[in-house]
Design a protein around this motif. Structure first.
Motif, PDB file in Angstrom:
ATOM      1  N   ALA A 254      -3.586  -1.388 -10.123  1.00 23.75           N
ATOM      2  CA  ALA A 254      -3.891  -2.151  -9.239  1.00 23.75           C
ATOM      3  C   ALA A 254      -2.651  -2.287  -8.261  1.00 23.75           C
ATOM      4  O   ALA A 254      -2.850  -2.196  -6.782  1.00 23.75           O
ATOM      5  CB  ALA A 254      -4.336  -3.495  -9.340  1.00 23.75           C
ATOM      6  N   GLU A 255      -1.420  -2.878  -8.698  1.00 22.05           N
ATOM      7  CA  GLU A 255      -0.586  -2.892  -7.632  1.00 22.05           C
ATOM      8  C   GLU A 255      -0.051  -1.609  -6.897  1.00 22.05           C
ATOM      9  O   GLU A 255       0.715  -1.600  -5.807  1.00 22.05           O
ATOM     10  CB  GLU A 255       0.749  -3.343  -8.546  1.00 22.05           C
ATOM     11  CG  GLU A 255       0.719  -4.804  -9.190  1.00 22.05           C
ATOM     12  CD  GLU A 255       0.222  -5.822  -8.169  1.00 22.05           C
ATOM     13  OE1 GLU A 255       0.955  -5.715  -7.252  1.00 22.05           O
ATOM     14  OE2 GLU A 255      -0.536  -6.849  -8.628  1.00 22.05           O
ATOM     15  N   ASP A 256      -0.295  -0.637  -7.804  1.00 25.49           N
ATOM     16  CA  ASP A 256       0.410   0.932  -6.912  1.00 25.49           C
ATOM     17  C   ASP A 256      -0.724   1.038  -6.022  1.00 25.49           C
ATOM     18  O   ASP A 256      -0.343   1.766  -4.843  1.00 25.49           O
ATOM     19  CB  ASP A 256       0.343   1.933  -8.276  1.00 25.49           C
ATOM     20  CG  ASP A 256       0.766   3.246  -7.544  1.00 25.49           C
ATOM     21  OD1 ASP A 256       1.698   3.357  -6.397  1.00 25.49           O
ATOM     22  OD2 ASP A 256       0.190   4.319  -8.016  1.00 25.49           O
ATOM     23  N   ILE A 257      -2.078   1.043  -6.259  1.00 25.14           N
ATOM     24  CA  ILE A 257      -3.009   0.975  -5.414  1.00 25.14           C
ATOM     25  C   ILE A 257      -2.782   0.332  -3.956  1.00 25.14           C
ATOM     26  O   ILE A 257      -2.935   0.800  -2.982  1.00 25.14           O
ATOM     27  CB  ILE A 257      -4.343   0.823  -5.790  1.00 25.14           C
ATOM     28  CG1 ILE A 257      -4.900   1.723  -6.805  1.00 25.14           C
ATOM     29  CG2 ILE A 257      -5.454   0.708  -4.647  1.00 25.14           C
ATOM     30  CD1 ILE A 257      -6.017   1.457  -7.644  1.00 25.14           C
ATOM     31  N   ALA A 258      -2.311  -1.000  -4.314  1.00 23.34           N
ATOM     32  CA  ALA A 258      -2.031  -1.943  -3.025  1.00 23.34           C
ATOM     33  C   ALA A 258      -0.903  -1.485  -2.289  1.00 23.34           C
ATOM     34  O   ALA A 258      -0.824  -1.248  -1.111  1.00 23.34           O
ATOM     35  CB  ALA A 258      -1.950  -3.421  -3.538  1.00 23.34           C
ATOM     36  N   ALA A 259       0.297  -0.862  -3.094  1.00 25.69           N
ATOM     37  CA  ALA A 259       1.326  -0.214  -2.310  1.00 25.69           C
ATOM     38  C   ALA A 259       1.057   0.743  -1.434  1.00 25.69           C
ATOM     39  O   ALA A 259       1.473   1.081  -0.403  1.00 25.69           O
ATOM     40  CB  ALA A 259       2.432  -0.161  -3.424  1.00 25.69           C
ATOM     41  N   ARG A 260       0.131   1.577  -1.881  1.00 27.49           N
ATOM     42  CA  ARG A 260      -0.172   2.996  -1.283  1.00 27.49           C
ATOM     43  C   ARG A 260      -1.113   2.467  -0.010  1.00 27.49           C
ATOM     44  O   ARG A 260      -0.966   3.111   0.943  1.00 27.49           O
ATOM     45  CB  ARG A 260      -1.012   3.863  -2.206  1.00 27.49           C
ATOM     46  CG  ARG A 260       0.108   4.472  -3.298  1.00 27.49           C
ATOM     47  CD  ARG A 260      -1.007   5.460  -4.248  1.00 27.49           C
ATOM     48  NE  ARG A 260       0.117   5.985  -5.145  1.00 27.49           N
ATOM     49  CZ  ARG A 260       0.893   7.036  -4.932  1.00 27.49           C
ATOM     50  NH1 ARG A 260       1.123   7.570  -3.658  1.00 27.49           N
ATOM     51  NH2 ARG A 260       1.500   7.422  -6.188  1.00 27.49           N
ATOM     52  N   LEU A 261      -1.974   1.576  -0.154  1.00 28.21           N
ATOM     53  CA  LEU A 261      -2.605   0.887   1.060  1.00 28.21           C
ATOM     54  C   LEU A 261      -1.599   0.405   2.136  1.00 28.21           C
ATOM     55  O   LEU A 261      -1.613   0.934   3.278  1.00 28.21           O
ATOM     56  CB  LEU A 261      -3.568   0.001   0.562  1.00 28.21           C
ATOM     57  CG  LEU A 261      -4.837   0.737   0.234  1.00 28.21           C
ATOM     58  CD1 LEU A 261      -5.805  -0.474  -0.439  1.00 28.21           C
ATOM     59  CD2 LEU A 261      -5.649   1.410   1.112  1.00 28.21           C
ATOM     60  N   ARG A 262      -0.568  -0.487   1.727  1.00 32.36           N
ATOM     61  CA  ARG A 262       0.222  -0.687   2.565  1.00 32.36           C
ATOM     62  C   ARG A 262       1.424   0.279   3.253  1.00 32.36           C
ATOM     63  O   ARG A 262       1.558   0.317   4.506  1.00 32.36           O
ATOM     64  CB  ARG A 262       1.257  -1.652   1.844  1.00 32.36           C
ATOM     65  CG  ARG A 262       0.565  -3.186   1.556  1.00 32.36           C
ATOM     66  CD  ARG A 262       1.658  -4.267   1.020  1.00 32.36           C
ATOM     67  NE  ARG A 262       2.345  -3.795  -0.147  1.00 32.36           N
ATOM     68  CZ  ARG A 262       2.045  -4.183  -1.246  1.00 32.36           C
ATOM     69  NH1 ARG A 262       0.914  -4.642  -1.591  1.00 32.36           N
ATOM     70  NH2 ARG A 262       2.817  -3.706  -2.327  1.00 32.36           N
ATOM     71  N   ALA A 263       1.421   1.337   2.456  1.00 34.05           N
ATOM     72  CA  ALA A 263       2.377   2.257   3.098  1.00 34.05           C
ATOM     73  C   ALA A 263       1.402   3.463   4.152  1.00 34.05           C
ATOM     74  O   ALA A 263       1.976   4.206   4.777  1.00 34.05           O
ATOM     75  CB  ALA A 263       2.692   3.290   2.116  1.00 34.05           C
ATOM     76  N   GLY A 264       0.030   2.849   4.209  1.00 33.47           N
ATOM     77  CA  GLY A 264      -0.731   3.914   5.256  1.00 33.47           C
ATOM     78  C   GLY A 264      -1.343   4.985   4.368  1.00 33.47           C
ATOM     79  O   GLY A 264      -2.006   5.866   5.413  1.00 33.47           O
TER      80      GLY A 264
END
Length: 452
Positions: A254-264
């Protein structure tokens, strides 16, 4: 005795063929994931002696070089095609022996591309099939506008001549086995029916029933937008594609998915549109694994942008990977299987949006809301909801700022593209309702449907 096996890729709307006799066979226009062709040959107990391409493809990445490499088959490519790998150049009239009594003859049929070549399979000298690639299709022909705009009219005229050559040289009972025409945007129209022959095409195909000037005028008038990823397919095929890697991607939490979304990056949820609307990771986009994921994702994603896939099962993920390598999206950056609750960071809840029907829209009334139509131009020309805004689905991600303010009720012709559009709007922070319904229901529901 000969056989012909059809390998159908519904997602891309193409067919590929394995044809042969007791000991050997030829593969025609093989897909990138060649294991399907190898499995078909194994079931028949034959070796693949030849791999042939009708043309350098614009809509998918070929498996030809890899299939020829692993089988030791001769790789036949039209001589005029500009490629940078070793192959056996094929010219008009060239023949090869596939198996005892079975011969394959090359027939130059320019039009879809300048170098396009069809192949006629004969048994003891009698034509038993014509593999027509993107030349003569079921009820239509391949598009002539995918190579170079300045060549479009010339190639359209060549399509007319090539169709007439096939119709003149082959018996009426000869089966016509095209690669395109079953949903592929390489076709100038979609096939009506599942099979055809030279005789049937003589009676029904506009290329064979109208004069060349009328045919060209109508053909060019009916051409629609070209999927953006086509620009990358030809060069990839001319260079010689690398083997595919279908091993599972790195696992994202979940944290990795959120980080990828934040990175565009693009996070793509493969579940069906009903499940997605009910709950999904905020910011993720919905491209159904059972829809035309390869076509629409490859058309819309900025080329080369990392993509993370979210699937409900390992099987769904593997199927999507297979679809995507066919259009050159080779390795997802990461992936996860499970549910939106597992993909959402602790303390957050999945996002959602409502779904409705045209009857629901009629009951609500169109005043004070935005009705967004994401169908193609030709679809809209045959009927549209009065007052609706039109942005084709493949342009929406670049034109979100053109959608007027207010709650957006988005529709297409059946629901799948509306689901994609709703996810884009939802990710952009818009209030959206996905109309999951067939467009024929709009007028029945009492909505004002007008034509251009």
């Amino acid at each position: 005795m000969f056989f012909i096996d059809t390998i159908e890729l519904e997602g891309l709307g193409n067919r590929h063929y394995l044809a042969g006799g007791r000991r050997a066979a030829v593969a025609v226009d093989p897909p990138r994931d060649v294991d399907q062709v190898l499995a078909a040959a194994a079931r028949r107990g034959v070796r693949i002696s030849h791999v042939v391409e009708t043309h350098v493809h614009n809509d998918y990445v070929t498996g030809g070089p890899e299939l020829a490499r692993v089988t030791g088959a001769a790789y036949l490519v039209p001589a005029q095609a500009r490629v940078s790998f070793a192959r056996v150049p094929v010219s008009d009239g060239d023949t090869v022996t596939v198996d005892a009594g079975l011969e394959l003859r090359a027939v130059a049929t320019p039009g879809h591309t300048p170098h396009h070549t069809s192949y006629v399979l004969t048994e003891n000298g009698v034509p038993v099939a014509a593999f027509t690639g993107g030349s003569l299709l079921i009820g239509t022909v391949g598009r002539p506008d995918l190579v170079e705009p300045r060549l479009t009219e010339t190639l359209a005229r060549a399509q007319h001549a090539s169709a007439h050559r096939l119709a003149t040289e082959l018996p009426d009972e000869t089966p016509v086995l095209p690669t395109h025409g079953f949903g592929s945007f390489c076709s100038s129209a979609q096939a009506e029916g599942d099979a055809t022959t030279i005789g049937k095409e003589k009676a029904l195909n506009a290329a064979l029933t109208t004069d060349v000037d009328t045919f060209v005028m109508r053909l060019l008038a009916g051409l629609e937008d070209v999927p953006a990823y086509y620009a990358h397919m030809g060069p990839a095929n001319a260079a010689g594609p690398a083997p595919v890697d279908l091993t599972p991607p790195a696992v994202a939490d979940a944290e990795d998915i959120a980080a990828r979304l934040r990175a565009g990056e693009w996070v793509v949820d493969l579940r069906n549109r009903v499940a997605f609307a009910e709950g999904h990771v905020a910011g993720s986009l919905n491209f159904e694994a059972d829809g035309k994921i390869a076509t629409y994702l490859a058309w819309m994603i900025p080329w080369g942008k990392p993509v993370t896939l979210l699937a409900e099962s390992p099987e769904q993920l593997a199927a999507a990977q297979r679809e995507l390598v066919r259009v050159g999206i080779d390795r997802p950056a990461a992936a996860a299987t499970g549910t939106p609750q597992e993909w959402t960071p602790a303390g957050d809840t999945p996002a959602s949006f409502p779904r409705s029907t045209f009857a629901g829209l009629a009951g609500r009334g169109t005043h004070g809301i935005v009705v967004l139509d994401v169908r193609r131009d030709s679809e809209r020309a045959s009927g549209r909801i009065e007052g609706s805004v039109h942005i084709p689905i493949h342009q929406l991600h670049q034109r979100l700022n053109e959608v007027p303010p207010g709650t957006v009720w988005v529709h297409c012709a059946g629901g799948m593209r509306a689901g994609i559009a709703a996810s884009l709007l939802d990710a952009a922070g818009r209030d959206v309702v996905a109309v999951d319904d067939g467009f024929d229901s709009a007028a029945v529901a009492g909505l004002a449907v007008v034509t251009d």
